[in-house]
Design an enzyme around this catalytic site. Structure first.
Site, PDB file in Angstrom:
ATOM      1  N   GLY A 185       0.824  -1.200   0.000  1.00  0.00           N
ATOM      2  CA  GLY A 185       0.000   0.000   0.000  1.00  0.00           C
ATOM      3  C   GLY A 185       0.857   1.248   0.000  1.00  0.00           C
ATOM      4  O   GLY A 185       0.602   2.205  -0.722  1.00  0.00           O
ATOM      5  N   MET A 217       5.145   2.700   1.573  1.00  0.00           N
ATOM      6  CA  MET A 217       6.423   2.350   2.188  1.00  0.00           C
ATOM      7  C   MET A 217       7.049   3.603   2.772  1.00  0.00           C
ATOM      8  O   MET A 217       7.133   4.637   2.127  1.00  0.00           O
ATOM      9  CB  MET A 217       7.364   1.715   1.159  1.00  0.00           C
ATOM     10  CG  MET A 217       8.763   1.446   1.686  1.00  0.00           C
ATOM     11  SD  MET A 217       8.742   0.346   3.130  1.00  0.00           S
ATOM     12  CE  MET A 217      10.305   0.800   3.894  1.00  0.00           C
ATOM     13  N   GLU A 218       7.531   3.477   4.028  1.00  0.00           N
ATOM     14  CA  GLU A 218       7.903   4.616   4.864  1.00  0.00           C
ATOM     15  C   GLU A 218       9.320   5.118   4.666  1.00  0.00           C
ATOM     16  O   GLU A 218       9.898   5.708   5.594  1.00  0.00           O
ATOM     17  CB  GLU A 218       7.722   4.231   6.330  1.00  0.00           C
ATOM     18  CG  GLU A 218       8.670   3.135   6.847  1.00  0.00           C
ATOM     19  CD  GLU A 218       8.102   1.741   6.775  1.00  0.00           C
ATOM     20  OE1 GLU A 218       8.588   0.857   7.497  1.00  0.00           O
ATOM     21  OE2 GLU A 218       7.154   1.537   5.993  1.00  0.00           O
ATOM     22  N   HIS A 225      -0.164   6.564   9.007  1.00  0.00           N
ATOM     23  CA  HIS A 225       0.620   5.345   9.263  1.00  0.00           C
ATOM     24  C   HIS A 225       2.076   5.551   8.840  1.00  0.00           C
ATOM     25  O   HIS A 225       3.005   5.304   9.621  1.00  0.00           O
ATOM     26  CB  HIS A 225      -0.011   4.191   8.484  1.00  0.00           C
ATOM     27  CG  HIS A 225       0.674   2.868   8.638  1.00  0.00           C
ATOM     28  ND1 HIS A 225       0.111   1.814   9.316  1.00  0.00           N
ATOM     29  CD2 HIS A 225       1.872   2.408   8.188  1.00  0.00           C
ATOM     30  CE1 HIS A 225       0.928   0.778   9.292  1.00  0.00           C
ATOM     31  NE2 HIS A 225       2.010   1.117   8.593  1.00  0.00           N
ATOM     32  N   GLU A 226       2.271   6.025   7.617  1.00  0.00           N
ATOM     33  CA  GLU A 226       3.634   6.165   7.099  1.00  0.00           C
ATOM     34  C   GLU A 226       4.387   7.304   7.781  1.00  0.00           C
ATOM     35  O   GLU A 226       5.594   7.187   8.032  1.00  0.00           O
ATOM     36  CB  GLU A 226       3.599   6.388   5.584  1.00  0.00           C
ATOM     37  CG  GLU A 226       2.876   5.301   4.804  1.00  0.00           C
ATOM     38  CD  GLU A 226       3.378   3.896   5.090  1.00  0.00           C
ATOM     39  OE1 GLU A 226       4.582   3.730   5.378  1.00  0.00           O
ATOM     40  OE2 GLU A 226       2.558   2.956   5.036  1.00  0.00           O
ATOM     41  N   GLU A 235       5.397  -1.975  12.768  1.00  0.00           N
ATOM     42  CA  GLU A 235       4.077  -2.008  12.135  1.00  0.00           C
ATOM     43  C   GLU A 235       2.918  -1.977  13.122  1.00  0.00           C
ATOM     44  O   GLU A 235       1.875  -1.393  12.834  1.00  0.00           O
ATOM     45  CB  GLU A 235       3.971  -3.236  11.236  1.00  0.00           C
ATOM     46  CG  GLU A 235       5.000  -3.267  10.113  1.00  0.00           C
ATOM     47  CD  GLU A 235       4.922  -2.068   9.180  1.00  0.00           C
ATOM     48  OE1 GLU A 235       3.941  -1.289   9.259  1.00  0.00           O
ATOM     49  OE2 GLU A 235       5.842  -1.897   8.364  1.00  0.00           O
TER      50      GLU A 235
END
Length: 865
Positions: free
Chosen positions: A280, A282-283, A316-317, A339
């Site tokens: 979805g 990537m950080e 989230h990221e 996570e």
């Protein structure tokens, strides 16, 4: 279990990388040069080893930094150990402990496998373009450059990229400088080139390095502290589609700076929407990348659910910039440190930034249900799972376990110790371990000092054990006995494990926790006890007496239970029924208590229970007509209240609930709903602005199933021509509800052509068609026939083990159980698939037994409707 792979970091500790990379999008090749400064420890040897995968290291130099000066150790042999993902630089001299500088020149091809350095394709101005980008989590940095590719091997990176003069080049940090390039890493025939050097990064893990090269544009802003925030997309995307995510990103950074008590660590935060991306998002530190459909909100086309998804994924990221990037787990067995926390934070920030969205209800509805249902399976992994080989790493990224269950447990801790202590512990953790690596015990220590609670003793049983307990309440007047038992859907997998269970009863006459197997108390009143209020605890509650259960049903009818408690009461009843504690017909009776329900999150579990009832159709097709009638009656009150048109100042819940109700009505073939859906599709064919985006996939699906056959071709043409990934996703959802096998064949035959269906999306099409009972056999046969394509396309990717997991969810009969076992059981030798196949085999057998056992109760329920 494969043999353990030795950890290179135990002997080689890099401090910095100077990397020059020259990728050529025309030839899909690249060359590079690297200087690695590192410290050698351990026993002397005659070689230095780095990780690499698919690279050809063509030349190398080793320089030893002695006290008296530098000394070069001649490299006598370069051994590219591809089977071990290593390159070994051999020398006749002894390599002792000390400081070294290693120079390497290398080359490779750019493969379309969505890992390492890879091409991402898009069309703009009737021309196909290539965006070159990277995906290094979990162990794919080694596909672009030789390195010590382990999370504990933190170092600084100074990246230089050779790129065409007109392309945008992005990386983790701002650009330090640009010059024309005339070197020999790229043929001069390639056109005018420039060398772009980025500022040195902080100490970080290899998997967080990132870059992107291509035709991109952006919208930008600044945070209150002056951090530059930008949202980027390809030139095929309208800049207006960046605005919502840009606002969410800016405000999320500001929120987390305050919540964590630590400033954002970098000068800029870029957010890039990629046309091709496996996960979805990537950080990558300072350059977060996303699938287009979870970052872009097209003006006047973005549904409320789309905005919530974007805000959640961005939060989230962004939270990962602290949790995972600033402080990183030492090894992948503690992936949950990244996570699980980010899963909580994707609700924490939007809940404060958009309070009208009621995001904590969404947390229970999304993460709570997913976690409980997945974690109830026999053989499921624990959140903290040992990793001995790189091929095992991707199996850790189970969204229902390390994300949903982990997030649920972190939230449980927050509620248990209180948010002030939770925040205080986080701030101490970040400040103590900034730019370093940790294990779970380091976080528990910080939380323990902040809360004066033995956090490790409370949390470790939940983190280190799979599954969860069912807590049974036996109350007679003021006497109460509370017991716990290990729960799985199959009793064959239960054992005598116990957990420290926070009761969340909201009563002074009960303790905070159940630490043993049995608790016997005399209450101060005869009021019925309700455990796990707010649904923060990761367990099921079973109320033993019929009177107790009837009391709870009355509370539901009278609107006296919270949203989360109404939701989890029904979910718990369904899960207990599947495990044999009660017949499923009783669960359907409980649904009747929700006749006046008007909350979208609760309707989500109502819909799920109805979909579970639909599984029985595979055993008795005559049930379908009565189930449709039942659904049609159930939705009428909310359909009358909501209708088709949004009202001014309508709540987010009502905007989404309308879609749920209408989708149920379309399935039930309600004549009025179906007619209006087809009318609205006809209007959409004339003017796309006529259709509410929240209803788009539902209306399209109605037209696919009940409209003219040519609708399929029309929607495929729209799918293939639009740049709007959200619209493409809706078309996929609509087309895969078809009942026509010729349509299924058409859709399946497109999946192997990446120009028609991107590899990142092809698995969704297949899984939807397998779940559709009208196209299941066609889709299954296609998958079996094209399994080599599945391996070639997905075997290096996190989504590979989705195939045994999601195809298993469609198997309801003994015949399908046999078909599944015949195909997948032999594939358990593949370590990437092994765990999910074993879980799925047990899950299917448990489901088949449940459906056979409860079929009479379901038939009896619908007979009396």
């Amino acid at each position: 279990m494969p043999a353990s792979v030795r950890r290179l970091y135990t002997e080689l500790k890099p401090s910095s990388y100077e990397l020059t990379i020259a990728p050529n999008a025309e030839t899909l090749t690249f060359q590079g040069e690297i200087v690695v400064r590192l410290k050698k420890t351990g026993r002397p040897s005659q070689r230095i080893t780095f990780h690499q995968h698919g690279l050809k290291v063509e030349s190398a130099r080793i320089v030893y930094h002695e006290k008296k000066g530098e000394r070069e150790l001649p490299v006598t042999r370069i051994n590219n150990q591809n089977s071990l993902d290593e390159v070994r630089l051999h020398t006749d001299a002894m390599v002792y402990s000390g400081e070294y500088e290693v120079h390497m020149h290398f080359s490779s091809i750019i493969e379309r496998n969505l890992t390492g350095l890879y091409p991402s394709y898009f069309t703009a101005d009737d021309k196909e373009h290539i965006l070159l980008t990277t995906q290094f989590e979990s162990h794919y940095a080694r596909q672009m450059f030789p390195c010590i590719d382990e999370p504990e091997a933190k170092a600084t990176f100074t990246l230089t990229v050779i790129a065409p003069k007109d392309d945008v080049v992005l990386s983790n940090t701002p650009v330090a400088g640009e010059t024309p390039y005339t070197g020999d890493l790229w043929p001069t025939s390639a056109g005018e080139l420039r060398s772009v050097t980025f500022q040195q990064t902080p100490r970080m893990s290899t998997y967080l390095l990132a870059m992107a090269i291509g035709k991109m544009h952006s919208r930008s802003t600044k945070t209150a502290r002056g951090t530059d925030v930008s949202v980027w997309g390809t030139i095929a995307q309208p800049a207006e589609a960046f605005d919502f995510a840009l606002d969410a990103a800016k405000r999320s950074i500001e929120f987390f700076e305050n919540y964590f008590g630590v400033p954002y660590p970098l000068p800029k935060s870029d957010h890039l929407a990629l046309p091709d991306f496996s996960s979805g998002a990537m950080e990558n530190w300072g350059l977060i990348v996303y699938r287009e459909r979870v970052l872009l909100a097209y003006p006047n086309e973005a549904a409320q659910s789309t905005k919530e998804t974007i805000a959640s994924v961005v939060a989230h990221e962004v939270s990962h910039q602290w949790f995972g990037n600033l402080v990183t787990m030492r090894w992948w067995n503690d992936l949950w440190l990244n996570e699980s926390f980010a899963n909580v934070m994707e609700y924490e920030a939007p809940a404060k930034l958009f309070p009208e969205w009621n995001m904590w209800d969404e947390f229970v509805a999304n993460e709570g249900i997913a976690a409980l249902r997945r974690d109830a399976q026999k053989g499921i992994q624990a959140i903290k799972t040992e990793v001995h080989h790189p091929d095992e790493i991707n199996t850790l990224f189970d969204p229902s376990i390390v994300y949903a269950k982990g997030g649920r447990l972190i939230n449980m801790l927050k509620v248990h110790i209180g948010e002030p202590a939770f925040q205080k512990g986080l701030a101490a953790y970040f400040k103590k371990h900034a730019y370093g690596n940790t294990a779970g015990s380091d976080l528990w220590d910080a939380m323990q000092h902040a809360s004066n609670t033995d956090v490790g003793a409370f949390m470790n049983p939940w983190i280190e054990q799979s599954n969860f307990p069912v807590v049974t309440v036996a109350q007679a007047g003021r006497d109460i006995v509370i017991t716990q038992k290990h729960f799985t859907e199959s009793d064959e997998g239960t054992d005598k494990r116990l957990w420290p269970v926070p009761l969340f009863a909201g009563r002074s006459d009960l303790p905070d926790r159940l630490d043993g197997g049995v608790l016997h108390r005399k209450l101060t009143s005869e009021d019925f006890v309700i455990l796990n209020q707010g649904s923060a605890g990761h367990y099921l509650v079973r109320y033993e007496s019929p009177e107790h259960r009837a009391h709870l049903a009355d509370l539901v009818r009278n609107g006296k239970l919270s949203v989360s408690d109404r939701l989890m009461l029904l979910n718990g009843a369904a899960m207990l029924a599947k495990a044999g504690y009660q017949p499923f017909g009783d669960v359907l009776e409980l649904v009747g208590a929700y006749a006046d329900e008007d909350n979208e999150s609760v309707w989500g579990i109502i819909s799920l229970v109805v979909s579970e009832a639909r599984r029985f159709i595979d055993l008795d097709e005559s049930l379908e007509a009565t189930i449709k009638q039942f659904i049609g009656r159930m939705i009428q009150k909310q359909y009358t209240r909501l209708g088709w048109e949004e009202r001014e100042n309508e709540s987010a819940s009502d905007q989404k609930l309308r879609a749920t109700i209408i989708a149920l009505g379309v399935y039930a073939e309600d004549k009025a709903i179906l007619a209006e859906a087809l009318r609205r599709f006809a209007a959409y064919q004339q003017d796309a602005s006529n259709l509410n985006p929240e209803l788009r996939s539902i209306v399209m699906g109605a037209a696919v199933r009940h409209g003219a056959p040519e609708v399929t071709a029309e929607l495929l043409q729209l799918h293939d021509s639009t740049s709007n990934a959200d619209l493409r996703s809706d078309i996929c959802a609509a087309l895969t509800v078809t009942e026509r096998t010729d349509d299924a064949t058409l859709l399946l035959n497109r999946l192997t052509d990446p120009k028609l269906v991107k590899p990142q999306d092809a698995d969704y099409w297949l899984f939807y068609l397998i779940r559709n009972r009208h196209t299941r056999a066609n889709a299954w046969d296609w998958m079996v026939a094209h399994w080599n394509w599945v391996i070639e396309t997905y075997s290096g990717d996190k989504s590979y083990d989705d195939f045994p997991r999601y195809t298993a969810s469609a198997c309801n009969t003994e015949a399908w159980a046999d078909k599944y076992e015949a195909f997948f059981a032999p594939k358990q030798s593949d370590i990437t698939l092994k765990r999910n196949i074993a879980v799925a085999l047990s899950e299917i057998q448990t489901r088949v037994r449940w459906l056979r056992r409860d079929l009479p109760s379901v038939q009896a329920f619908f007979t009396h409707q």
